[in-house]
Motif scaffolding. Structure first.
Motif, PDB file in Angstrom:
ATOM      1  N   PRO A 152      23.250  21.266  -7.248  1.00  0.00           N
ATOM      2  CA  PRO A 152      22.937  20.229  -6.253  1.00  0.00           C
ATOM      3  C   PRO A 152      21.716  20.568  -5.415  1.00  0.00           C
ATOM      4  O   PRO A 152      20.965  19.669  -5.025  1.00  0.00           O
ATOM      5  CB  PRO A 152      24.204  20.156  -5.395  1.00  0.00           C
ATOM      6  N   ALA A 153      21.481  21.866  -5.164  1.00  0.00           N
ATOM      7  CA  ALA A 153      20.277  22.254  -4.421  1.00  0.00           C
ATOM      8  C   ALA A 153      19.034  21.928  -5.233  1.00  0.00           C
ATOM      9  O   ALA A 153      18.042  21.411  -4.701  1.00  0.00           O
ATOM     10  CB  ALA A 153      20.326  23.744  -4.086  1.00  0.00           C
ATOM     11  N   GLN A 154      19.070  22.231  -6.547  1.00  0.00           N
ATOM     12  CA  GLN A 154      17.930  21.911  -7.400  1.00  0.00           C
ATOM     13  C   GLN A 154      17.697  20.408  -7.472  1.00  0.00           C
ATOM     14  O   GLN A 154      16.556  19.940  -7.443  1.00  0.00           O
ATOM     15  CB  GLN A 154      18.160  22.461  -8.812  1.00  0.00           C
ATOM     16  N   LEU A 155      18.772  19.639  -7.589  1.00  0.00           N
ATOM     17  CA  LEU A 155      18.624  18.184  -7.662  1.00  0.00           C
ATOM     18  C   LEU A 155      17.950  17.640  -6.410  1.00  0.00           C
ATOM     19  O   LEU A 155      17.032  16.799  -6.498  1.00  0.00           O
ATOM     20  CB  LEU A 155      19.998  17.530  -7.847  1.00  0.00           C
ATOM     21  N   LEU A 156      18.386  18.094  -5.251  1.00  0.00           N
ATOM     22  CA  LEU A 156      17.783  17.624  -4.005  1.00  0.00           C
ATOM     23  C   LEU A 156      16.318  18.035  -3.901  1.00  0.00           C
ATOM     24  O   LEU A 156      15.451  17.226  -3.544  1.00  0.00           O
ATOM     25  CB  LEU A 156      18.564  18.177  -2.810  1.00  0.00           C
ATOM     26  N   GLN A 157      16.039  19.301  -4.211  1.00  0.00           N
ATOM     27  CA  GLN A 157      14.677  19.804  -4.065  1.00  0.00           C
ATOM     28  C   GLN A 157      13.725  19.125  -5.038  1.00  0.00           C
ATOM     29  O   GLN A 157      12.647  18.675  -4.651  1.00  0.00           O
ATOM     30  CB  GLN A 157      14.646  21.316  -4.290  1.00  0.00           C
ATOM     31  N   TRP A 158      14.131  19.036  -6.306  1.00  0.00           N
ATOM     32  CA  TRP A 158      13.219  18.476  -7.302  1.00  0.00           C
ATOM     33  C   TRP A 158      13.059  16.979  -7.161  1.00  0.00           C
ATOM     34  O   TRP A 158      11.980  16.439  -7.436  1.00  0.00           O
ATOM     35  CB  TRP A 158      13.687  18.854  -8.702  1.00  0.00           C
ATOM     36  N   GLU A 159      14.098  16.294  -6.742  1.00  0.00           N
ATOM     37  CA  GLU A 159      13.940  14.865  -6.469  1.00  0.00           C
ATOM     38  C   GLU A 159      12.884  14.659  -5.395  1.00  0.00           C
ATOM     39  O   GLU A 159      12.007  13.788  -5.516  1.00  0.00           O
ATOM     40  CB  GLU A 159      15.268  14.270  -6.022  1.00  0.00           C
ATOM     41  N   ALA A 160      12.955  15.473  -4.343  1.00  0.00           N
ATOM     42  CA  ALA A 160      11.993  15.340  -3.252  1.00  0.00           C
ATOM     43  C   ALA A 160      10.584  15.681  -3.721  1.00  0.00           C
ATOM     44  O   ALA A 160       9.617  14.982  -3.383  1.00  0.00           O
ATOM     45  CB  ALA A 160      12.404  16.256  -2.096  1.00  0.00           C
ATOM     46  N   ILE A 161      10.446  16.757  -4.496  1.00  0.00           N
ATOM     47  CA  ILE A 161       9.125  17.195  -4.936  1.00  0.00           C
ATOM     48  C   ILE A 161       8.487  16.167  -5.861  1.00  0.00           C
ATOM     49  O   ILE A 161       7.321  15.790  -5.706  1.00  0.00           O
ATOM     50  CB  ILE A 161       9.226  18.560  -5.637  1.00  0.00           C
ATOM     51  N   VAL A 162       9.264  15.688  -6.849  1.00  0.00           N
ATOM     52  CA  VAL A 162       8.706  14.755  -7.837  1.00  0.00           C
ATOM     53  C   VAL A 162       8.427  13.395  -7.209  1.00  0.00           C
ATOM     54  O   VAL A 162       7.421  12.746  -7.504  1.00  0.00           O
ATOM     55  CB  VAL A 162       9.662  14.614  -9.040  1.00  0.00           C
ATOM     56  N   ASN A 163       9.316  12.939  -6.323  1.00  0.00           N
ATOM     57  CA  ASN A 163       9.156  11.604  -5.754  1.00  0.00           C
ATOM     58  C   ASN A 163       8.094  11.534  -4.665  1.00  0.00           C
ATOM     59  O   ASN A 163       7.710  10.440  -4.259  1.00  0.00           O
ATOM     60  CB  ASN A 163      10.487  11.097  -5.200  1.00  0.00           C
ATOM     61  N   ASP A 164       7.630  12.673  -4.163  1.00  0.00           N
ATOM     62  CA  ASP A 164       6.551  12.654  -3.171  1.00  0.00           C
ATOM     63  C   ASP A 164       5.341  11.866  -3.664  1.00  0.00           C
ATOM     64  O   ASP A 164       4.921  10.890  -3.039  1.00  0.00           O
ATOM     65  CB  ASP A 164       6.148  14.091  -2.822  1.00  0.00           C
ATOM     66  N   PRO A 165       4.734  12.284  -4.785  1.00  0.00           N
ATOM     67  CA  PRO A 165       3.571  11.523  -5.268  1.00  0.00           C
ATOM     68  C   PRO A 165       3.923  10.136  -5.768  1.00  0.00           C
ATOM     69  O   PRO A 165       3.114   9.211  -5.671  1.00  0.00           O
ATOM     70  CB  PRO A 165       3.019  12.398  -6.404  1.00  0.00           C
ATOM     71  N   ILE A 166       5.149   9.965  -6.308  1.00  0.00           N
ATOM     72  CA  ILE A 166       5.538   8.647  -6.801  1.00  0.00           C
ATOM     73  C   ILE A 166       5.621   7.657  -5.641  1.00  0.00           C
ATOM     74  O   ILE A 166       5.198   6.502  -5.746  1.00  0.00           O
ATOM     75  CB  ILE A 166       6.882   8.727  -7.554  1.00  0.00           C
ATOM     76  N   GLY A 167       6.170   8.107  -4.506  1.00  0.00           N
ATOM     77  CA  GLY A 167       6.232   7.238  -3.341  1.00  0.00           C
ATOM     78  C   GLY A 167       4.857   6.845  -2.844  1.00  0.00           C
ATOM     79  O   GLY A 167       4.606   5.687  -2.483  1.00  0.00           O
ATOM     80  N   ALA A 168       3.936   7.817  -2.830  1.00  0.00           N
ATOM     81  CA  ALA A 168       2.567   7.508  -2.401  1.00  0.00           C
ATOM     82  C   ALA A 168       1.914   6.527  -3.364  1.00  0.00           C
ATOM     83  O   ALA A 168       1.210   5.589  -2.948  1.00  0.00           O
ATOM     84  CB  ALA A 168       1.753   8.796  -2.326  1.00  0.00           C
ATOM     85  N   LEU A 169       2.150   6.720  -4.680  1.00  0.00           N
ATOM     86  CA  LEU A 169       1.580   5.811  -5.672  1.00  0.00           C
ATOM     87  C   LEU A 169       2.158   4.405  -5.519  1.00  0.00           C
ATOM     88  O   LEU A 169       1.431   3.408  -5.610  1.00  0.00           O
ATOM     89  CB  LEU A 169       1.855   6.347  -7.078  1.00  0.00           C
ATOM     90  N   ALA A 170       3.482   4.313  -5.277  1.00  0.00           N
ATOM     91  CA  ALA A 170       4.101   3.003  -5.082  1.00  0.00           C
ATOM     92  C   ALA A 170       3.477   2.295  -3.886  1.00  0.00           C
ATOM     93  O   ALA A 170       3.214   1.083  -3.922  1.00  0.00           O
ATOM     94  CB  ALA A 170       5.608   3.169  -4.885  1.00  0.00           C
ATOM     95  N   ALA A 171       3.228   3.053  -2.818  1.00  0.00           N
ATOM     96  CA  ALA A 171       2.589   2.461  -1.637  1.00  0.00           C
ATOM     97  C   ALA A 171       1.174   1.991  -1.963  1.00  0.00           C
ATOM     98  O   ALA A 171       0.733   0.931  -1.496  1.00  0.00           O
ATOM     99  CB  ALA A 171       2.569   3.477  -0.501  1.00  0.00           C
ATOM    100  N   VAL A 172       0.446   2.779  -2.754  1.00  0.00           N
ATOM    101  CA  VAL A 172      -0.907   2.393  -3.164  1.00  0.00           C
ATOM    102  C   VAL A 172      -0.867   1.078  -3.939  1.00  0.00           C
ATOM    103  O   VAL A 172      -1.651   0.150  -3.683  1.00  0.00           O
ATOM    104  CB  VAL A 172      -1.551   3.506  -4.014  1.00  0.00           C
ATOM    105  N   LEU A 173       0.060   0.991  -4.894  1.00  0.00           N
ATOM    106  CA  LEU A 173       0.162  -0.222  -5.709  1.00  0.00           C
ATOM    107  C   LEU A 173       0.465  -1.438  -4.831  1.00  0.00           C
ATOM    108  O   LEU A 173      -0.199  -2.480  -4.928  1.00  0.00           O
ATOM    109  CB  LEU A 173       1.258  -0.045  -6.758  1.00  0.00           C
ATOM    110  N   ALA A 174       1.481  -1.299  -3.970  1.00  0.00           N
ATOM    111  CA  ALA A 174       1.857  -2.426  -3.120  1.00  0.00           C
ATOM    112  C   ALA A 174       0.722  -2.810  -2.172  1.00  0.00           C
ATOM    113  O   ALA A 174       0.450  -4.000  -1.947  1.00  0.00           O
ATOM    114  CB  ALA A 174       3.116  -2.074  -2.328  1.00  0.00           C
ATOM    115  N   PHE A 175       0.057  -1.803  -1.614  1.00  0.00           N
ATOM    116  CA  PHE A 175      -1.017  -2.079  -0.671  1.00  0.00           C
ATOM    117  C   PHE A 175      -2.186  -2.795  -1.362  1.00  0.00           C
ATOM    118  O   PHE A 175      -2.760  -3.743  -0.803  1.00  0.00           O
ATOM    119  CB  PHE A 175      -1.502  -0.767  -0.052  1.00  0.00           C
TER     120      PHE A 175
END
Length: 628
Positions: A152-175
């Protein structure tokens, strides 16, 4: 009401931001609080409350570009953390949380923003993309304090790490969609512009990362210039991509970091230290600047609907996203529930949200200015909530270790086996690791946990839960290897928690090493060979409980021949002892020392008085303090 203050010159403003940002992080470390909360409070105090710092007034037009570059470096750091070889058995769960969870989280967050917070669809879609991001810089210290199980620690950490750039990209697309629609362009033109910009940014990021990897591996860049070259390349890639598509530079630097992270470069240690140091400084600066830049009107906009939005995110959007993503997966239900109820937001969310909130307001979106305050409110609420609830929730679901922080011993031998057996009898977790299989026979025979392999290898990262061990002892028969292990793991475990048997010839100027190499010495400076000789001669360990009646002074008087090894504090923290003069201990602490054969050769006593790995022996008269 803010106190009116004269404006600061830019140099003074930068100095104030640096002092307050880093100072807040240091104070958070001392108080064991989430740093993000103190940085947020400091920025609000300097800005809206006291009016001492106003970025727009004191720094001017440079504020926006500085925040953009800082966010780029932060996302590059996130990309450089994406070493795909370290996913282990969490790979399937992380893949689901990214492939299914990211789009679903975007949708759920957008709905929560529109219907609960009352944002327009334009602002809600952009901010909803950013909310895919959780917070690796927040999650890591929370996991450390909760001592969560590995998966569960790995799941939380890696979800956060991988989704960091994905969230920024999603914001770029929407913007970009918002800008295109407001400019009146056709859907075809919008898609073509977006596709070209995203493709160019991705290719540019890959090329920059591959070029850095090639140049560093071939020795085309000297060691002292690697960090400057890396930093300049990062800024150039960000600026070039941003010229083609606004904010696509964030994608370019993330891809660049990902490529470098998986290039297996021999200089990764130096590069990681650079990104860690740079990120600490930039995170501090971004938080102070963004919080200080909030106006009283923006803070006043945080009404009951903002509270409703936070509740909707914590209790609806996050659980829905996780439970649907992990449906019919091999992740146990307890872990799914834990992940569903855990989603602290952090630095990237605030930084990117503040950036895009300003962009939306500049583009004419009326409620774009509300994005920044809502981001701050969400971060503050989730960090405080999970900071207090994560450890109890993990314990309630049986996902946290109930043991006290233990000792990681590198090297199997008579000395380390006897020490491990003594600590095990005192209910202190011990793990013995060694790259030589034969050296682990004795520890296994004594019932100690073992790991066969090099503790510095990638396999150890998947098999050994370092978070469960608060102290390291490097005690193999190879002084050079001990020094390497202690030096390599010291930044992760803390230099105060890393110890090493004394090097055989360290007292000679020709062989003495600088203080920054290796671990701290203990046991009166005895080397590995000397400690093994004592064990062969019959020396044994004894654990002694200190009480108000039986103090350290009593112990010293009774044990003049003993070699003190370590102290177990009442809290369970382990502390090795350099020499007799440095022996300390409070009532409730436990001293573990080596005793000579003559001190352990009397007839047996009825019960209780034990030696590590040697069974009950006498020590007449037996004080009540001398217990295992």
């Amino acid at each position: 009401m803010a106190v009116q203050a004269a404006g600061l010159d830019p140099v003074t403003a930068f100095g104030l931001v640096g002092i307050c940002g880093v100072g807040a992080q240091w104070l958070a470390w001392r108080l064991r609080l989430p740093a993000i909360v103190l940085m947020l409070a400091t920025g609000l105090l300097l800005g809206p409350v006291l009016g001492v710092l106003d970025p727009a007034r004191d720094i001017g037009a440079l504020t926006g570009p500085l925040v953009s570059l800082a966010v780029a470096v932060i996302l590059f750091e996130g990309g450089m953390t994406l070493d795909l070889h370290r996913l282990g058995d969490a790979r399937a769960g992380v893949t689901r949380l990214v492939v299914i969870g990211a789009p679903l989280g975007w949708l759920a967050s957008t709905l929560a923003l529109h219907y609960a917070a009352g944002l327009s669809w334009e602002s809600a879609t952009v901010f909803g993309g950013i909310m895919i991001v959780t917070g690796p810089t927040v999650i890591a210290p929370l996991l450390r304090s909760a001592r969560l199980a590995r998966r569960p620690a790995q799941l939380l950490q890696w979800e956060a790490i991988v989704n960091d750039p994905i969230g920024a990209l999603a914001a770029v697309l929407a913007f970009e969609v918002v800008l295109v629609l407001r400019a009146g362009h056709s859907a075809g033109e919008a898609l073509l512009s977006l596709g070209f910009g995203i493709g160019f940014a991705a290719i540019l990021g890959w090329a920059a990362g591959a070029g850095i990897a090639w140049a560093f591996r071939r020795g085309r860049v000297p060691e002292y210039m690697k960090v400057p070259v890396l930093f300049v390349t990062l800024m150039a890639a960000f600026a070039a991509a941003d010229r083609v598509l606004h904010e696509s530079g964030l994608l370019a630097v993330t891809v660049m970091g990902l490529v470098i992270a998986n290039a297996n470069l021999p200089s990764m240690t130096e590069l990681r230290r650079f990104k860690e140091h740079a990120t600490v400084l930039l995170v501090s600066g971004v938080f102070i600047l963004l919080a200080a830049g909030l106006s009283s009107e923006q803070i006043a906009s945080l009404d009951g609907r903002a509270a409703l939005f936070i509740v909707a995110v914590v209790l609806v959007a996050r659980p829905l996203t996780v439970l649907v993503s992990l449906l019919r997966s091999d992740v146990p239900m307890k872990e799914r529930l834990f992940l569903a109820l855990t989603g602290p937001r952090g630095v990237v969310l605030v930084a990117v949200a503040g950036l895009f909130g300003q962009r939306l307001a500049e583009a004419g979106v009326a409620d774009g200015a509300r994005v920044g305050p809502l981001a701050f409110a969400l971060v503050l609420a989730t960090v405080v909530l999970h900071g207090f609830s994560l450890a109890p929730l993990a314990r309630a679901l049986g996902l946290a270790s109930k043991e006290q922080p233990g000792l990681l011993i590198v090297g199997g031998s008579r000395f380390t086996t006897e020490l491990g057996a003594t600590l095990k009898a005192a209910e202190v977790p011990v793990l013995v690791t060694d790259p030589n299989h034969a050296h682990l026979i004795r520890p296994r025979a004594n019932g100690l946990r073992t790991f066969y392999g090099d503790i510095l290898a990638e396999a150890a990262e998947d098999s050994v839960e370092l978070i469960a061990y608060g102290t390291l002892l490097a005690a193999t028969d190879n002084d050079a290897y001990n020094t390497l292990v202690a030096t390599d793991l010291a930044p992760e475990m803390g230099r105060d928690a890393v110890w090493q048997v004394a090097r055989a010839r360290d007292d000679r100027p020709r062989h003495a090493l600088p203080a920054q190499l290796g671990g701290r010495p203990f046991a009166e400076g005895h080397s590995f060979e000397e400690l093994e000789r004592l064990m062969r001669e019959g020396w044994r360990f004894r654990a002694t409980n200190l009480t108000a009646e039986y103090t350290v002074d009593h112990w010293k008087a009774r044990r003049p021949e003993a070699i003190p090894i370590l102290r177990v504090k009442p809290s369970g923290e382990l502390r090795f002892i350099r020499n007799r003069d440095s022996v300390k201990g409070e009532p409730g602490a436990r001293l573990i020392a080596l005793l000579p054969p003559e001190a352990t050769s009397e007839p047996r006593v009825p019960e209780g008085d034990t030696l590590g790995g040697a069974g009950p022996v006498a020590d007449l008269p037996v004080p009540k303090a001398d217990l295992p």
